[in-house]
Enzyme design. Structure first.
Site, PDB file in Angstrom:
ATOM      1  N   ASP A 128     -82.296  48.291 -32.133  1.00 16.06           N
ATOM      2  CA  ASP A 128     -83.757  48.808 -31.826  1.00 16.06           C
ATOM      3  C   ASP A 128     -84.664  47.692 -32.780  1.00 16.06           C
ATOM      4  O   ASP A 128     -84.526  47.223 -33.719  1.00 16.06           O
ATOM      5  CB  ASP A 128     -84.072  49.984 -32.798  1.00 16.06           C
ATOM      6  CG  ASP A 128     -85.272  50.861 -32.164  1.00 16.06           C
ATOM      7  OD1 ASP A 128     -85.651  50.560 -31.074  1.00 16.06           O
ATOM      8  OD2 ASP A 128     -85.830  51.469 -33.207  1.00 16.06           O
ATOM      9  N   HIS A 135     -98.523  49.209 -33.224  1.00 17.38           N
ATOM     10  CA  HIS A 135     -97.691  49.983 -34.059  1.00 17.38           C
ATOM     11  C   HIS A 135     -97.448  49.254 -35.481  1.00 17.38           C
ATOM     12  O   HIS A 135     -97.545  49.856 -36.608  1.00 17.38           O
ATOM     13  CB  HIS A 135     -96.283  50.381 -33.586  1.00 17.38           C
ATOM     14  CG  HIS A 135     -95.298  51.054 -34.395  1.00 17.38           C
ATOM     15  ND1 HIS A 135     -95.406  52.369 -34.726  1.00 17.38           N
ATOM     16  CD2 HIS A 135     -94.278  50.748 -34.865  1.00 17.38           C
ATOM     17  CE1 HIS A 135     -94.452  52.618 -35.629  1.00 17.38           C
ATOM     18  NE2 HIS A 135     -93.691  51.880 -35.733  1.00 17.38           N
ATOM     19  N   GLU A 201     -90.590  58.372 -32.071  1.00 19.49           N
ATOM     20  CA  GLU A 201     -91.213  57.103 -31.777  1.00 19.49           C
ATOM     21  C   GLU A 201     -90.950  56.874 -30.285  1.00 19.49           C
ATOM     22  O   GLU A 201     -89.979  56.944 -29.579  1.00 19.49           O
ATOM     23  CB  GLU A 201     -90.297  55.843 -32.596  1.00 19.49           C
ATOM     24  CG  GLU A 201     -90.694  56.194 -34.032  1.00 19.49           C
ATOM     25  CD  GLU A 201     -90.169  54.696 -34.659  1.00 19.49           C
ATOM     26  OE1 GLU A 201     -89.194  54.146 -34.379  1.00 19.49           O
ATOM     27  OE2 GLU A 201     -90.642  54.532 -35.667  1.00 19.49           O
ATOM     28  N   GLU A 203     -90.829  54.961 -27.271  1.00 21.46           N
ATOM     29  CA  GLU A 203     -90.220  53.860 -26.854  1.00 21.46           C
ATOM     30  C   GLU A 203     -89.453  53.616 -25.376  1.00 21.46           C
ATOM     31  O   GLU A 203     -89.264  54.575 -24.914  1.00 21.46           O
ATOM     32  CB  GLU A 203     -88.973  53.380 -27.780  1.00 21.46           C
ATOM     33  CG  GLU A 203     -89.450  53.201 -29.542  1.00 21.46           C
ATOM     34  CD  GLU A 203     -88.303  52.761 -30.271  1.00 21.46           C
ATOM     35  OE1 GLU A 203     -87.524  51.786 -29.777  1.00 21.46           O
ATOM     36  OE2 GLU A 203     -88.253  52.847 -31.317  1.00 21.46           O
ATOM     37  N   ASP A 233     -86.930  57.284 -30.704  1.00 22.17           N
ATOM     38  CA  ASP A 233     -86.266  57.113 -31.871  1.00 22.17           C
ATOM     39  C   ASP A 233     -86.603  57.845 -33.062  1.00 22.17           C
ATOM     40  O   ASP A 233     -87.651  57.471 -33.619  1.00 22.17           O
ATOM     41  CB  ASP A 233     -86.424  55.402 -32.233  1.00 22.17           C
ATOM     42  CG  ASP A 233     -85.680  55.056 -33.284  1.00 22.17           C
ATOM     43  OD1 ASP A 233     -84.404  55.737 -33.739  1.00 22.17           O
ATOM     44  OD2 ASP A 233     -86.253  53.905 -34.027  1.00 22.17           O
ATOM     45  N   ARG A 237     -89.378  59.803 -41.862  1.00 23.06           N
ATOM     46  CA  ARG A 237     -90.470  58.741 -42.684  1.00 23.06           C
ATOM     47  C   ARG A 237     -90.173  58.764 -44.129  1.00 23.06           C
ATOM     48  O   ARG A 237     -90.155  57.808 -44.724  1.00 23.06           O
ATOM     49  CB  ARG A 237     -91.791  59.143 -42.456  1.00 23.06           C
ATOM     50  CG  ARG A 237     -92.027  59.039 -40.713  1.00 23.06           C
ATOM     51  CD  ARG A 237     -91.844  57.722 -40.248  1.00 23.06           C
ATOM     52  NE  ARG A 237     -92.272  57.619 -38.825  1.00 23.06           N
ATOM     53  CZ  ARG A 237     -91.943  56.600 -38.004  1.00 23.06           C
ATOM     54  NH1 ARG A 237     -91.216  55.653 -38.552  1.00 23.06           N
ATOM     55  NH2 ARG A 237     -92.283  56.568 -36.878  1.00 23.06           N
ATOM     56  N   GLN A 240     -86.813  56.962 -44.880  1.00 19.05           N
ATOM     57  CA  GLN A 240     -87.117  55.527 -44.635  1.00 19.05           C
ATOM     58  C   GLN A 240     -87.834  54.931 -45.698  1.00 19.05           C
ATOM     59  O   GLN A 240     -87.626  53.699 -46.057  1.00 19.05           O
ATOM     60  CB  GLN A 240     -87.801  55.692 -43.258  1.00 19.05           C
ATOM     61  CG  GLN A 240     -88.142  53.981 -42.829  1.00 19.05           C
ATOM     62  CD  GLN A 240     -88.813  54.215 -41.421  1.00 19.05           C
ATOM     63  OE1 GLN A 240     -89.244  55.060 -40.835  1.00 19.05           O
ATOM     64  NE2 GLN A 240     -89.035  53.029 -40.837  1.00 19.05           N
ATOM     65  N   LYS A 253     -82.984  56.672 -39.328  1.00 23.89           N
ATOM     66  CA  LYS A 253     -82.870  56.599 -37.938  1.00 23.89           C
ATOM     67  C   LYS A 253     -81.484  56.857 -37.614  1.00 23.89           C
ATOM     68  O   LYS A 253     -81.062  56.622 -36.458  1.00 23.89           O
ATOM     69  CB  LYS A 253     -83.004  54.874 -37.523  1.00 23.89           C
ATOM     70  CG  LYS A 253     -84.212  54.390 -38.116  1.00 23.89           C
ATOM     71  CD  LYS A 253     -85.536  54.446 -37.338  1.00 23.89           C
ATOM     72  CE  LYS A 253     -86.670  53.909 -37.777  1.00 23.89           C
ATOM     73  NZ  LYS A 253     -87.893  54.119 -36.950  1.00 23.89           N
ATOM     74  N   THR A 257     -81.155  59.582 -31.284  1.00 19.92           N
ATOM     75  CA  THR A 257     -81.871  58.857 -30.756  1.00 19.92           C
ATOM     76  C   THR A 257     -81.755  59.244 -29.032  1.00 19.92           C
ATOM     77  O   THR A 257     -80.605  59.175 -28.827  1.00 19.92           O
ATOM     78  CB  THR A 257     -81.646  57.226 -30.582  1.00 19.92           C
ATOM     79  OG1 THR A 257     -81.959  56.522 -32.016  1.00 19.92           O
ATOM     80  CG2 THR A 257     -82.657  56.416 -29.525  1.00 19.92           C
ATOM     81  N   GLU A 363     -98.767  57.546 -37.304  1.00 15.28           N
ATOM     82  CA  GLU A 363     -99.788  57.008 -36.752  1.00 15.28           C
ATOM     83  C   GLU A 363    -100.949  57.840 -36.369  1.00 15.28           C
ATOM     84  O   GLU A 363    -102.057  57.756 -36.885  1.00 15.28           O
ATOM     85  CB  GLU A 363     -99.664  55.814 -35.639  1.00 15.28           C
ATOM     86  CG  GLU A 363     -98.544  54.366 -36.119  1.00 15.28           C
ATOM     87  CD  GLU A 363     -98.343  54.062 -34.783  1.00 15.28           C
ATOM     88  OE1 GLU A 363     -97.193  54.223 -34.241  1.00 15.28           O
ATOM     89  OE2 GLU A 363     -98.767  53.148 -34.144  1.00 15.28           O
TER      90      GLU A 363
HETATM   91 CA    CA Z   1     -87.755  52.494 -33.516  1.00 14.55          CA
END
Ligand code: CA
Length: 421
Positions: A128, A135, A201, A203, A233, A237, A240, A253, A257, A363
């Site tokens: 990834d 972002h 996420e 993507e 994904d 948070r 993370q 993560k 996914t 975000e």
């Molecule tokens: Ca990602």
């Protein structure tokens, strides 16, 4: 180029996802039946495993490559076969097909509504990236400083990390909220708890269709990509924030996914190629843009609380990426890493420059400080139990649309106790 007309009328809808111009590859089953390779056309799925066994449509003269619940063996045959097979499909399903061909295709197809979709390919390895500029800027502004939001390497290489192929699941698979080690800024020591800041996420995923061994150029990398899927994904948070330094994300993560079920081929996306954005630093030669290798694909994220209607919470476009998948794949190979058929490369979260274009709740809610209000009146900073997140994507041509199908997952509550003993 406009709409290529099919004798399957539902494939001629200008807003439909699966016209003759698209022909994406998936794996489906009906009832208790076997998993089979299929091609989407209008509201039907052409059973190409069946057509191959009957000798009507063959990718390889000697071996049955579609007699498998994945498209990897087909991808192994290489670009000349990919092109021939696509031509053969367009001949079977195009307006010029005779009555006998049409009858055969109806026999060897099923209504999409009757089918369950499965993983379209065996994921060899999953990488990834972090290549969406808006972002990276937003996240850097939130956690560091808007004046120095991008790490110093960011404008020179597409940053990535090695993920886990085993955690990739197909759209429709439920996702269990993870437990993990979290640390609140108010406490000195971490605690083991269910994630409270579980996120999505938005993507795109690029699928490697031709293997390589050693460094490959951006041009070679472009040719080696077979197709694209939508990719969510899922990211914890709070896990993370505690774990990521100095080696990057790990358990944050690792839950799942999700990818969309149809591989949209590079051939189908050819009319939608576009350039990467303006750069303030020239890239080093081995990563330089070699023509338009990004794509103009409209993307959207919808969130539906359990049993309630969905709200579209973000809309953006794949062309917002700072690096193309070809540049990411070329960079991936620079130190000699062999790449395999079935490798999946996540683009990194795709966000546009304005607030409604942000591809993650982190975000959109600015780290939880500005909760979103959904159409139902509820608010969200991060994903709540029972929420369904759905990504959609469409490249819009003159009188036709190339759709991806949806990339959806529902978040289940964390287990009461994650360990059995
Ligand atoms: Ca990602």
């Amino acid at each position: 180029m406009g709409l290529m007309r099919s004798w399957i009328e539902t494939a001629n809808d200008p807003e439909g996802a699966f016209p003759l111009n698209n022909l994406p590859y998936g794996v489906f089953s009906v009832g208790d039946g076997d998993l089979r390779c299929g091609v989407a056309i209008g509201d039907r799925i052409l059973d190409v495993t069946g057509l191959e066994a009957a000798g009507i449509l063959r990718a390889d003269a000697d071996a049955d490559v579609l007699d498998a619940p994945f498209w990897n063996d087909f991808m192994e045959l290489g670009p000349a076969v990919w092109a021939r097979f696509r031509d053969a499909l367009q001949a079977l399903l195009g307006e010029g097909a005779d009555e006998t061909t049409r009858d055969l295709c109806i026999t060897y197809s099923v209504p999409m509504a009757d089918a369950v979709m499965h993983m379209p390919f065996r994921v060899s390895e999953f990488t990834d990236f972090y290549a969406g500029r808006h972002h990276a800027f937003n996240v850097g502004s939130m956690f560091r400083d808007p004046a120095n939001a991008l790490p110093p390497n960011w404008l020179h290489i597409p940053i990535g990390y090695n993920g886990r192929a085993s955690s990739v699941v197909v759209s429709g698979t439920d996702v269990r909220r993870p437990w993990g080690q979290l640390k609140s800024p108010d406490h000195d020591l971490p605690a083991f708890l269910p994630s409270r800041r579980f996120d999505l996420e938005l993507e795109m995923g690029a699928i490697v269709g031709t293997a390589s061994d050693g460094p490959i150029s951006v041009d070679e990398a472009f040719d080696n990509i077979f197709g694209y899927v939508l990719l969510n994904d899922w990211s914890a948070r709070d896990i993370q924030a505690w774990e990521y330094q100095p080696l990057g994300p790990f358990q944050a993560k690792a839950t799942a996914t999700t990818i969309s079920p149809w591989i949209v081929t590079r051939a189908a996306l050819e009319p939608f190629r576009c350039d990467t954005p303006e750069r303030e630093f020239e890239l080093l030669d081995h990563l330089k843009d070699r023509g338009p290798m990004l794509y103009d694909i409209d993307l959207a994220v919808a969130l539906a609380p359990k049993g309630k209607p969905a709200t579209t919470i973000a809309r953006t476009n794949y062309r917002e990426m700072y690096y193309s998948a070809a540049q990411q794949l070329a960079h991936h190979s620079t130190a000699g890493c062999p790449m395999r058929v079935g490798d999946l490369l996540g683009s990194g979260t795709i966000s546009g420059p304005t607030k409604p274009e942000r591809g993650s709740l982190l975000e959109l809610s600015w780290g939880g400080k500005e909760p979103l209000t959904l159409d139902t009146g509820e608010t969200r900073s991060f994903i709540e139990d029972g929420d369904t997140v759905t990504l959609t994507g469409a490249a819009r041509g003159d009188g036709f649309t190339i759709g991806f199908g949806s990339c959806a997952g529902t978040v289940l509550p964390a287990l009461d106790a994650p360990y059995k003993r």
